[in-house]
Enzyme design. Structure first.
Site, short mmCIF file in Angstrom:
data_model
loop_
_atom_site.label_atom_id
_atom_site.label_comp_id
_atom_site.label_asym_id
_atom_site.label_seq_id
_atom_site.Cartn_x
_atom_site.Cartn_y
_atom_site.Cartn_z
N HIS A 14 39.00 36.48 40.86
CA HIS A 14 38.43 36.86 39.56
C HIS A 14 37.04 37.49 39.76
CE1 HIS A 14 40.92 33.25 38.02
NE2 HIS A 14 41.48 34.31 37.48
N ARG A 67 47.61 41.37 40.53
CA ARG A 67 47.67 40.91 41.93
C ARG A 67 48.87 41.47 42.66
NH1 ARG A 67 47.77 34.80 40.56
NH2 ARG A 67 48.97 35.78 38.90
N SER A 86 44.45 30.11 40.26
CA SER A 86 43.62 28.92 40.02
C SER A 86 44.41 27.65 40.34
CB SER A 86 43.16 28.91 38.56
OG SER A 86 42.42 30.06 38.27
#
Ligand code: COA
Length: 160
Positions: free
Chosen positions: A16, A89, A127
């Site tokens: 990020h 991604r 995450s």
């Protein structure tokens, strides 16, 4: 031009941060917008997620972080942001991101979604994966900013 970079950020990762740093070079102002997202049952509460992003972006003078409970396009209108920045991604991200971009355009045609490719060294990162690895004793020091690593370790130590 002002841009919004939205997400759950539970917690922010270096992937990020890489997108934020690159967006901060392209736009005059970047607002990192932290979604409430109750469906995800976040590990860190909103204040902690916002604090970790603020600490990790201290070096970027044109980046601010806000929490938002509602619709992203409403926040964009409220802040006068013309652009939503999203990171891609892998091809697997594309379908869902494409759907969200189309829906956001339907909700507010005045806000444009811009996709940035994630740096290749973070293309496998999420995450959830960062949290799982640290819980199982793995090393993620090169995958998350230092303030995140510290809080993850503190939290896990306090939970025993
Ligand atoms: N580096 C590392 N990880 C990344 C990344 C990057 N560059 N980009 C995305 N990820 C990871 C995130 O950490 C997240 O991981 P997790 O699932 O383990 O938590 C995952 O990829 C998905 O990220 P993202 O696609 O950004 O989804 P999100 O859940 O974090 O955020 C919102 C989605 C908040 C942007 C979206 O739900 C939203 O806009 N909500 C507001 C309400 C609204 O307007 N709804 C209508 C939308 S059409």
């Amino acid at each position: 031009m002002k841009a919004i970079y939205p997400g759950t950020f539970d917690p922010i990762t270096n992937g990020h941060l890489d997108v934020i740093e690159r967006a901060a070079r392209l736009f005059t102002e970047v607002i990192v917008a932290v979604a409430v997202n109750p469906e995800k049952h976040p590990f860190f509460d909103m204040d902690e997620r916002v604090a970790m992003i603020r600490e990790s972006t201290e070096h970027l003078s044109n980046v601010e972080t806000v929490a938002f409970p509602g619709l992203l396009v409403d926040l964009a209108a409220q802040l006068g942001a013309q652009v939503i920045v999203k990171g891609l991604r892998a091809v697997s991200d594309f379908e869902y991101e494409f759907q969200m971009a189309q829906m956001n355009r339907k909700l507010n045609p005045g806000v444009e979604t811009v996709f940035m490719t994630t740096a290749s060294q973070y293309s496998f990162l999420s995450s959830s994966m960062a949290k799982q690895i640290v819980k199982l004793g793995g090393d993620i020091s090169d995958l998350v900013p230092a303030p995140v690593l510290r809080r993850l370790r503190e939290r896990l130590a306090s939970e025993g």
